[in-house]
Scaffold this motif. Structure first.
Motif, PDB file in Angstrom:
ATOM      1  N   TYR A  16       0.927  -1.235  -0.065  1.00 47.62           N
ATOM      2  CA  TYR A  16      -0.190  -0.147  -0.022  1.00 47.62           C
ATOM      3  C   TYR A  16       0.874   1.315   0.006  1.00 47.62           C
ATOM      4  O   TYR A  16       0.636   2.052  -0.721  1.00 47.62           O
ATOM      5  N   LEU A  19       2.476   1.659  -3.555  1.00 49.41           N
ATOM      6  CA  LEU A  19       1.489   2.314  -4.442  1.00 49.41           C
ATOM      7  C   LEU A  19       1.009   3.624  -4.112  1.00 49.41           C
ATOM      8  O   LEU A  19       1.094   4.594  -4.998  1.00 49.41           O
ATOM      9  N   HIS A  20       1.184   3.906  -2.680  1.00 55.52           N
ATOM     10  CA  HIS A  20       0.568   5.430  -2.611  1.00 55.52           C
ATOM     11  C   HIS A  20       1.821   6.488  -2.922  1.00 55.52           C
ATOM     12  O   HIS A  20       1.507   7.239  -3.236  1.00 55.52           O
ATOM     13  N   ASP A  25      -3.104   6.077  -7.485  1.00 61.76           N
ATOM     14  CA  ASP A  25      -4.603   6.391  -7.369  1.00 61.76           C
ATOM     15  C   ASP A  25      -4.867   7.506  -8.759  1.00 61.76           C
ATOM     16  O   ASP A  25      -5.845   7.806  -9.002  1.00 61.76           O
ATOM     17  N   LEU A  35      -4.330  -0.672  -6.134  1.00 66.37           N
ATOM     18  CA  LEU A  35      -4.458   0.269  -4.799  1.00 66.37           C
ATOM     19  C   LEU A  35      -5.771  -0.080  -4.130  1.00 66.37           C
ATOM     20  O   LEU A  35      -5.601  -0.207  -2.949  1.00 66.37           O
ATOM     21  N   SER A  39      -6.086  -1.822  -0.444  1.00 60.76           N
ATOM     22  CA  SER A  39      -6.782  -1.084   0.503  1.00 60.76           C
ATOM     23  C   SER A  39      -7.968  -1.927   1.039  1.00 60.76           C
ATOM     24  O   SER A  39      -8.201  -2.209   2.124  1.00 60.76           O
TER      25      SER A  39
END
Length: 87
Positions: A16, A19-20, A25, A35, A39
């Motif tokens: 996470y 990816l963040h 996003d 993502l 999540s």
């Protein structure tokens, strides 16, 4: 409630965060989907409803996490009382 293994939680948190950090996003559909999947899995694995709560819960269960211990506050009370009484 079943609890996820800490190794699984560590992998999910790491993925996470990766990816963040890569702004998944804002990326393509595959990055956004991954993502969202991570999540969702974090939420299911921790029994929470939002990813921020899931991250807190997961990190709390990781090796090395410590529960908040306020026993020092109780130990400070007698010294404070002694100072107030002039002892």
């Amino acid at each position: 409630m079943l609890l996820a293994h800490p190794a699984l939680l560590a992998d999910l948190v790491r993925e996470y965060e990766t990816l963040h950090a890569l702004d998944a996003d804002e990326g393509g559909p595959e990055a956004r989907r991954r993502l969202n999947d991570v999540s969702y899995t974090l939420c299911v694995a921790t029994g929470t409803r939002d990813v921020d709560s899931a991250l807190v819960a997961a990190r709390h269960r990781l090796p090395g996490a410590r529960v908040h211990d306020d026993s020092l506050i109780g130990a400070a009370r007698p010294r404070t009382a002694a100072r107030l009484s002039g002892v």
